[in-house]
Design a protein around this motif. Sequence first.
Motif, PDB file in Angstrom:
ATOM      1  N   GLU A 106      -1.865   7.208  -1.627  1.00  0.00           N
ATOM      2  CA  GLU A 106      -2.898   7.629  -2.583  1.00  0.00           C
ATOM      3  C   GLU A 106      -3.192   9.105  -2.386  1.00  0.00           C
ATOM      4  O   GLU A 106      -3.224   9.599  -1.266  1.00  0.00           O
ATOM      5  CB  GLU A 106      -4.168   6.808  -2.353  1.00  0.00           C
ATOM      6  CG  GLU A 106      -5.325   7.159  -3.258  1.00  0.00           C
ATOM      7  CD  GLU A 106      -6.527   6.270  -2.991  1.00  0.00           C
ATOM      8  OE1 GLU A 106      -6.510   5.126  -3.480  1.00  0.00           O
ATOM      9  OE2 GLU A 106      -7.458   6.709  -2.287  1.00  0.00           O
ATOM     10  N   ARG A 127      -4.951   0.040  -1.264  1.00  0.00           N
ATOM     11  CA  ARG A 127      -5.214   1.468  -1.063  1.00  0.00           C
ATOM     12  C   ARG A 127      -5.220   1.799   0.432  1.00  0.00           C
ATOM     13  O   ARG A 127      -5.681   0.981   1.237  1.00  0.00           O
ATOM     14  CB  ARG A 127      -6.560   1.859  -1.674  1.00  0.00           C
ATOM     15  CG  ARG A 127      -6.658   1.652  -3.167  1.00  0.00           C
ATOM     16  CD  ARG A 127      -8.057   2.012  -3.643  1.00  0.00           C
ATOM     17  NE  ARG A 127      -8.391   3.378  -3.269  1.00  0.00           N
ATOM     18  CZ  ARG A 127      -9.644   3.797  -3.004  1.00  0.00           C
ATOM     19  NH1 ARG A 127     -10.670   2.943  -3.043  1.00  0.00           N
ATOM     20  NH2 ARG A 127      -9.849   5.054  -2.687  1.00  0.00           N
ATOM     21  N   ARG A 173      -8.808  13.532  -0.362  1.00  0.00           N
ATOM     22  CA  ARG A 173      -7.694  12.800  -0.968  1.00  0.00           C
ATOM     23  C   ARG A 173      -7.664  12.906  -2.483  1.00  0.00           C
ATOM     24  O   ARG A 173      -6.642  12.641  -3.106  1.00  0.00           O
ATOM     25  CB  ARG A 173      -7.736  11.324  -0.543  1.00  0.00           C
ATOM     26  CG  ARG A 173      -8.844  10.509  -1.137  1.00  0.00           C
ATOM     27  CD  ARG A 173      -8.696   9.036  -0.787  1.00  0.00           C
ATOM     28  NE  ARG A 173      -9.121   8.726   0.571  1.00  0.00           N
ATOM     29  CZ  ARG A 173      -8.832   7.589   1.204  1.00  0.00           C
ATOM     30  NH1 ARG A 173      -8.116   6.660   0.602  1.00  0.00           N
ATOM     31  NH2 ARG A 173      -9.276   7.369   2.427  1.00  0.00           N
ATOM     32  N   SER A 186      -6.946  -4.364  -0.909  1.00  0.00           N
ATOM     33  CA  SER A 186      -7.208  -3.448  -2.027  1.00  0.00           C
ATOM     34  C   SER A 186      -5.962  -2.748  -2.553  1.00  0.00           C
ATOM     35  O   SER A 186      -5.945  -2.266  -3.692  1.00  0.00           O
ATOM     36  CB  SER A 186      -8.224  -2.379  -1.602  1.00  0.00           C
ATOM     37  OG  SER A 186      -7.654  -1.526  -0.611  1.00  0.00           O
ATOM     38  N   VAL A 215      -9.238   2.586   3.621  1.00  0.00           N
ATOM     39  CA  VAL A 215     -10.467   2.316   2.873  1.00  0.00           C
ATOM     40  C   VAL A 215     -11.490   1.524   3.688  1.00  0.00           C
ATOM     41  O   VAL A 215     -12.611   1.330   3.241  1.00  0.00           O
ATOM     42  CB  VAL A 215     -10.172   1.558   1.553  1.00  0.00           C
ATOM     43  CG1 VAL A 215      -9.410   2.438   0.594  1.00  0.00           C
ATOM     44  CG2 VAL A 215      -9.425   0.259   1.811  1.00  0.00           C
ATOM     45  N   VAL A 271       0.860  -1.190   0.000  1.00  0.00           N
ATOM     46  CA  VAL A 271       0.000   0.000   0.000  1.00  0.00           C
ATOM     47  C   VAL A 271       0.896   1.240   0.000  1.00  0.00           C
ATOM     48  O   VAL A 271       1.205   1.793   1.063  1.00  0.00           O
ATOM     49  CB  VAL A 271      -0.943   0.007   1.219  1.00  0.00           C
ATOM     50  CG1 VAL A 271      -1.926   1.173   1.127  1.00  0.00           C
ATOM     51  CG2 VAL A 271      -1.696  -1.319   1.326  1.00  0.00           C
ATOM     52  N   GLU A 329      -7.143  -2.523   3.517  1.00  0.00           N
ATOM     53  CA  GLU A 329      -6.084  -1.886   2.746  1.00  0.00           C
ATOM     54  C   GLU A 329      -5.160  -2.924   2.107  1.00  0.00           C
ATOM     55  O   GLU A 329      -4.726  -2.779   0.959  1.00  0.00           O
ATOM     56  CB  GLU A 329      -5.279  -0.940   3.651  1.00  0.00           C
ATOM     57  CG  GLU A 329      -6.053   0.276   4.132  1.00  0.00           C
ATOM     58  CD  GLU A 329      -7.048  -0.017   5.257  1.00  0.00           C
ATOM     59  OE1 GLU A 329      -7.937   0.804   5.503  1.00  0.00           O
ATOM     60  OE2 GLU A 329      -6.922  -1.105   5.884  1.00  0.00           O
TER      61      GLU A 329
END
Length: 266
Positions: free
Chosen positions: A109, A132, A153, A130, A135, A106, A127
């Motif tokens: 972002e 990311r 973001r 994904s 989240v 990760v 996270e």
Amino acid sequence: MNKNDKELIYDLLKKADANVNGFLGEGFKGEVVFEDSVKMEAAGGPSSPSRASGTTTVSNVIDNAKTGVGEALEPPLKEGLTLSDLYSKITRCTKCQLARTRNNVVPGEGVENPDVLVIGEGPGYDEDMSGRPFVGKAGVLLDKMLAAIQLDRNKNCYIANIVKCRPPNNRDPEPEEQSTCFAFLQAQIHILKPKMILCMGRIAGHKMLDTQDALNKLRGQIFDYNGIPLMVTYHPSALLRDQSLKAPAWQDLKQFKAKLDEIRSK
């Protein structure tokens, strides 16, 4: 140890640093002074060699290598280094034990050249699945907290973590794991050049400020991180566990926004 041996060790460390990280650490730049050990001892011992201002001795470099790239060195600087370049290095990283248990790295972002860099401690389950940051439920709350002070973001923030891989069972990242990964965050800060930094929670605050002070002592203050104003507040997960923390967290956010508005107006 004689001068030639030290020059050889320095050269090997320099090459190893560049090979491991993909870029040359700041600690390996500038003039380096080498002396024979006998001469150093005659001058007062290995701990007190003569040294010109702004130079580095081989002992400093070796100490930096032992403590970890991110722990002791300034952000790794390389002309033209982009976030894309850095992401490639982060996703290939296998330097600590977290690489063996992760599903996804990760990196972070958000937008480039953000007003605010938000820093958490590390990815959780959502996270990790994904790739990311923030989240899960804590991420939903974080987005609401940022929106309350006109941050987003997708518009003016970038979100990252101290470590880029999920610690098993969401445990706290170990000091060695933090130190191993910290050079990546330093590089992100160098590339992004945020106006302010907002640390979410104890671990992020401790690492960024190099302190073990209690969170209640850190919050409500504006610190300086290499010329960038930095504040620490409660992690969204803490607010989900304890509703009573929402009021002081809101006070922190208002103070943070006031400082950001001041910076924007200059």
